[in-house]
Enzyme design. Structure first.
Site, mmCIF file in Angstrom:
data_model
loop_
_atom_site.group_PDB
_atom_site.id
_atom_site.type_symbol
_atom_site.label_atom_id
_atom_site.label_comp_id
_atom_site.label_asym_id
_atom_site.label_seq_id
_atom_site.Cartn_x
_atom_site.Cartn_y
_atom_site.Cartn_z
ATOM 1 N N VAL A 82 0.902 -1.361 0.037
ATOM 2 C CA VAL A 82 0.120 0.067 0.013
ATOM 3 C C VAL A 82 0.806 1.211 -0.054
ATOM 4 O O VAL A 82 0.291 2.486 0.176
ATOM 5 C CB VAL A 82 -0.885 0.019 1.236
ATOM 6 N N ASP A 83 2.125 1.037 -0.056
ATOM 7 C CA ASP A 83 2.921 2.188 0.200
ATOM 8 C C ASP A 83 3.391 2.991 -0.968
ATOM 9 O O ASP A 83 4.129 3.794 -1.137
ATOM 10 C CB ASP A 83 4.363 1.633 0.800
ATOM 11 N N HIS A 138 -4.267 -3.994 -2.366
ATOM 12 C CA HIS A 138 -5.030 -3.620 -0.791
ATOM 13 C C HIS A 138 -5.065 -2.013 -0.937
ATOM 14 O O HIS A 138 -5.042 -1.915 0.305
ATOM 15 C CB HIS A 138 -4.001 -4.129 0.109
ATOM 16 N N CYS A 189 -13.822 8.614 2.106
ATOM 17 C CA CYS A 189 -15.138 8.936 2.909
ATOM 18 C C CYS A 189 -15.692 7.828 3.281
ATOM 19 O O CYS A 189 -16.264 7.219 2.413
ATOM 20 C CB CYS A 189 -15.826 10.170 2.337
ATOM 21 N N CYS A 246 -19.736 8.659 1.950
ATOM 22 C CA CYS A 246 -20.131 8.905 0.621
ATOM 23 C C CYS A 246 -19.307 8.391 -0.530
ATOM 24 O O CYS A 246 -19.403 8.087 -1.580
ATOM 25 C CB CYS A 246 -20.257 10.415 0.022
ATOM 26 N N CYS A 304 -14.445 14.570 5.527
ATOM 27 C CA CYS A 304 -14.904 14.909 4.073
ATOM 28 C C CYS A 304 -15.380 16.206 3.664
ATOM 29 O O CYS A 304 -16.321 16.446 4.329
ATOM 30 C CB CYS A 304 -16.014 13.645 3.468
ATOM 31 N N GLY A 352 8.776 -11.678 -3.279
ATOM 32 C CA GLY A 352 8.432 -11.066 -1.751
ATOM 33 C C GLY A 352 7.163 -11.143 -1.102
ATOM 34 O O GLY A 352 6.700 -10.290 -0.163
ATOM 35 N N PRO A 374 13.092 -14.732 0.119
ATOM 36 C CA PRO A 374 14.330 -15.376 0.940
ATOM 37 C C PRO A 374 13.827 -16.671 1.484
ATOM 38 O O PRO A 374 14.603 -17.601 1.520
ATOM 39 C CB PRO A 374 14.213 -14.457 1.892
ATOM 40 N N ALA A 402 15.068 -9.894 -3.184
ATOM 41 C CA ALA A 402 14.843 -9.547 -4.300
ATOM 42 C C ALA A 402 15.669 -8.300 -5.035
ATOM 43 O O ALA A 402 15.834 -8.316 -6.430
ATOM 44 C CB ALA A 402 13.355 -9.091 -4.632
HETATM 45 ZN ZN LIG Z 1 -18.306 12.171 2.061
#
Ligand SMILES: [Zn+2]
Length: 247
Positions: A104-105, A120, A128, A131, A149, A189, A216, A233
């Site tokens: 997620v980085d 992910h 939000c 909404c 939001c 990885g 690994p 890697a």
């Molecule tokens: Zn919203």
């Protein structure tokens, strides 16, 4: 002998048209991003699996946000490693190259990858919870927790997939489709235990694609791999890439 495995991986990749790479926490760990599983997976004495959930957010959004603020702050200090850079180059090396990540980085983006299927979500997206409006925000720290939001006043949440939540359907569909059509799947990885991402390895193997694993330790799907590259890697992928470059 690792040199033989590197040659075998390069031989599989040489001349193919459709390649998919699936990356996981191990690639980011080599850049210094702590993994959930590492260090006991605890945050403030609680298992991370109990912090990164919709239930925890509903109970105490500020607490969950503090956890993500800490991760966002750490990410401001890390950079892509050679594995990220090789995968960014491969989008131009192969006629069709699809990069699928569990991370997620956004380090793949930082390395130059243009299109990344983020299974992910991303820690740099804020969504939000009322909404559904989503926006990129890299401000660290955020001015107020939880963020609110601008359209509806609802409580905003990190744009990541939590434990117990479904993957973004369009993203998983695209990853599955690319994997069904690929000739080679490179798994990098990841322990390949978290479904449905781990299922992509089965899809590739059952569709006749060759699987190369770079990790690994043997992943849960290592037996499906034609070639297993054991090690970091960031060292192994540049070696494979150098052989492709020389071809
Ligand atoms: Zn919203």
């Amino acid at each position: 002998m690792i040199a033989e495995e590197i040659s075998a991986a390069a031989a599989i990749l040489r001349g193919v048209t459709r390649v998919v790479a699936l990356t996981g926490a191990g690639v980011s760990a080599e850049s210094g991003v702590p993994t959930f599983r590492g260090a006991g997976g605890l945050w403030e004495g609680q298992p991370v699996q109990e912090v990164a959930t919709p239930q925890a957010f509903a109970a105490d959004p500020v607490r969950v946000w503090r956890f993500y603020e800490e991760r966002r702050r750490r990410l401001t200090r890390v950079a892509p490693n050679p594995a990220h850079r090789v995968l960014a180059r491969w989008q131009d090396r192969f006629p069709s190259f699809t990069l699928v990540t569990q991370n997620v980085d956004r380090l793949h983006h930082a390395a130059g990858s243009r299109e990344v299927l983020e299974l992910h979500g991303s820690i740099w997206e804020i969504r939000c919870s009322s909404c559904g409006r989503s926006r990129e925000d890299r401000t660290v720290p955020l001015p107020a927790l939880p963020p609110v939001c601008a359209s509806c006043g609802g409580t905003e949440r990190p744009g990541v997939v939590w434990f117990g939540e479904y993957l973004p359907p369009g993203v998983m569909d695209a990853a599955t489709e690319a994997t069904q059509r690929c000739e080679v799947l490179v798994v990098v990885g990841t322990s390949a235990v978290v479904y449905p991402a781990a299922g992509l390895v089965e899809i590739a193997a059952s569709g006749g694609a060759k699987v190369i694993e770079v990790n690994p330790d043997a992943s849960a799907k290592a037996h499906l791999a034609e070639v297993n590259l054991r090690g970091p890697a960031g060292e192994l992928l540049p070696n494979v890439d150098a052989l492709l470059e020389g071809a």
